[in-house]
Scaffold this active site. Structure first.
Site, mmCIF file in Angstrom:
data_model
loop_
_atom_site.group_PDB
_atom_site.id
_atom_site.type_symbol
_atom_site.label_atom_id
_atom_site.label_comp_id
_atom_site.label_asym_id
_atom_site.label_seq_id
_atom_site.Cartn_x
_atom_site.Cartn_y
_atom_site.Cartn_z
ATOM 1 N N LYS A 157 0.830 -1.199 0.000
ATOM 2 C CA LYS A 157 0.000 0.000 0.000
ATOM 3 C C LYS A 157 0.869 1.255 0.000
ATOM 4 C CE LYS A 157 -3.696 -2.463 2.439
ATOM 5 N NZ LYS A 157 -4.378 -2.712 3.735
ATOM 6 N N ASP A 212 -10.509 3.094 4.664
ATOM 7 C CA ASP A 212 -10.955 1.697 4.594
ATOM 8 C C ASP A 212 -12.479 1.581 4.539
ATOM 9 O OD1 ASP A 212 -8.929 -0.157 4.318
ATOM 10 O OD2 ASP A 212 -8.433 -0.165 6.459
ATOM 11 N N GLN A 242 -4.261 -1.365 9.882
ATOM 12 C CA GLN A 242 -4.221 -2.697 9.266
ATOM 13 C C GLN A 242 -4.841 -3.724 10.210
ATOM 14 O OE1 GLN A 242 -3.086 -3.381 6.100
ATOM 15 N NE2 GLN A 242 -3.784 -5.489 6.424
#
Lengths: 318, 318
Positions: free
Chosen positions: B68, B135, B112
């Site tokens: 990412k 997200d 994460q």
């Protein structure tokens, strides 16, 4: 809950569908609530308290609000209607909601829809404090519902799930079809139907669910329905669901309510289901009126009592 | 996007499925983003900025975060990894998120998952400011998604929708099946697939959608898949979707990623689809790896740039 027989065109006796009596079940639930609320008050709590805001003169909306207020009074909830004419500005409505949000004497706030076209319904729904949002329309309540968290569930959707549970209609691993994708009814029903019953909300039904809507081709709608153990329809299209679309023994829950004028010029309420024919094939059917409608009002009372309990609990923790 | 022929067991030439090259499409999207961000910066704006928080030593998680960060740098997004060992307390993590929430130099915050078992992932996801939640896991973003409002959509779900659009797979009125009901992948995909394309999000696909999951009986899963124009599978069960479940010409999007050890003792990544057989029947298939995976990273970059634009726009309006 009745079931009865009829004689078909070949002279054979057949058993007709169980009629899922929403009116009777709603009465039962309201009686339970009445006892619970009585105990709640005996324990020294203020009675749960609901405010219904209505803007404008739509007669159907006024009837709905009157029914809700009456149901509230019946179960021991303090309820008041706050009426405005349709010259009310959005700012004035938002200010009123804000004052109810901080009013310690109010547990549930309901803004009757539709609102005048000059207003932004989404903005109004999001102005209600989520913990007082007994309609379950606030973005945060929708988000919690879709994440299987404890939340305030829109009353009609909750009514359908409660009927499935109370009438002991098995959903686990069953094929279900939801016809209609409205955000207040079809969507939340589909969400609870397919979700995991072990998640925190306790409302997951573990069914396979197919969401059909206006762009589902007719023959595909028929195919999905014919294959379904449970059909839930919420479209407002009379006689959309016909007997040839029903698997023998299936459960049919009719959320549709449409006012039609019959051949004699009389108006009456009908659902989405071709009721007289479908009851000959289905295993269980909800009538219109007397099915999901009264249950919706009962679940709104459930939501209001739940709001009162949660607000009280939050106060105790602070 | 390739398609090729093979000779079947009767000696007949057949056309094999189009391979939907997610890796190539992700590259294309990242190149577009790079140009857009370059222009954005030329107009005097600070480069979009992303922070990835990772707690603990899970090697797969570290690989994902590295990918990412690299993608961010490639497109012109300023990106930093914030690493903690798994002795970090939840309070410390919440404090760090809070400081990033108010940091004017940060547009996107990504935590994460999975987090150490001592932490409450839902609480952490809801701690990220919704406008920086690239997200799309915050309750408010989920609520907005489910109400068809503009929002931050979970990157994997958005990747699937973007692939359908870019590869021009028609969804309007088509039968689609989503296999898997996870809240980050299956649920949001089903939500966009069935929704109205005229609603504000612009992400509705107007398809009929069936949500299948672990409690859908095998024979029913097969029946729904065989009837589907588009199958989207996100279960992590290798070879769940077999050739006999595919309607000839259907599109199959494989979101599953499982690391397996083959007969030679080598580890490799596989999806949910019995790929070698399914490509003989399907019209289009995504490979694993090289399908949805790289697209997810590209859509995360899209979300970060979108966050930067929206935050800037909100500043201008204040």
């Amino acid at each position: 809950m009745r079931s009865h027989t009829y004689v078909d065109s070949l002279g054979m006796p057949r058993i007709m569908a169980r009629i899922l009596d929403g009116k009777g079940l709603a009465k039962e639930i309201k009686e339970e609530l009445q006892v619970q609320i009585e105990n709640w008050v005996k324990q020294g709590n203020r009675a749960p308290s609901l405010r219904c805001i209505i803007v404008g003169e739509d007669p159907a909306s006024h009837t709905y609000v009157r029914n809700k207020i009456q149901a509230a009074i019946d179960v021991g909830i303090t309820a008041e209607t706050i009426k405005y004419n349709d010259r009310l500005s959005q700012e004035e409505l938002l200010a009123k909601i804000q004052s109810l949000n901080i009013d310690q004497e109010v547990d549930g706030i309901l803004v009757q829809l539709p609102l005048p076209a000059t207003m932004d319904e989404r903005k109004i729904c999001n102005a209600v404090a989520p913990e007082k949002d007994v309609d379950g329309f606030h973005i945060i309540n929708v988000g919690q519902l879709c994440l299987d968290m404890p939340t305030m569930v829109p009353a009609t959707a909750l009514a359908v799930i409660e009927m499935l549970k109370r009438f002991k209609i098995e959903t686990f691993g069953r094929n279900t079809v939801v016809v209609g994708r409205s955000k207040n009814v079809g969507m939340p029903i589909a969400m609870m139907l397919h979700s995991d019953r072990n998640h925190d909300s306790g409302l997951g039904m573990d069914a396979t669910v197919t969401i059909c809507h206006r762009y589902t081709p007719r023959e595909q709608l028929e195919a999905f329905c014919t294959n379904a153990d449970i059909i839930i329809t919420a479209t407002g299209v009379p006689k959309l669901i016909k007997a040839n679309m029903i698997k023998p023994g299936a459960t049919v829950i009719d959320v549709g309510i449409t006012r039609i004028t019959d051949e004699q010029g009389k108006t009456k309420l009908v659902g989405d289901v071709d009721y007289d024919e479908v009851i000959k094939i289905a295993g269980a059917v909800t009538p219109v009126p007397g099915g999901v409608g009264p249950m919706t009002v009962a679940m709104l009372m459930h939501n209001t009592y739940q709001a009162a309990q949660r607000i009280q609990k939050a106060k105790m923790q602070n």
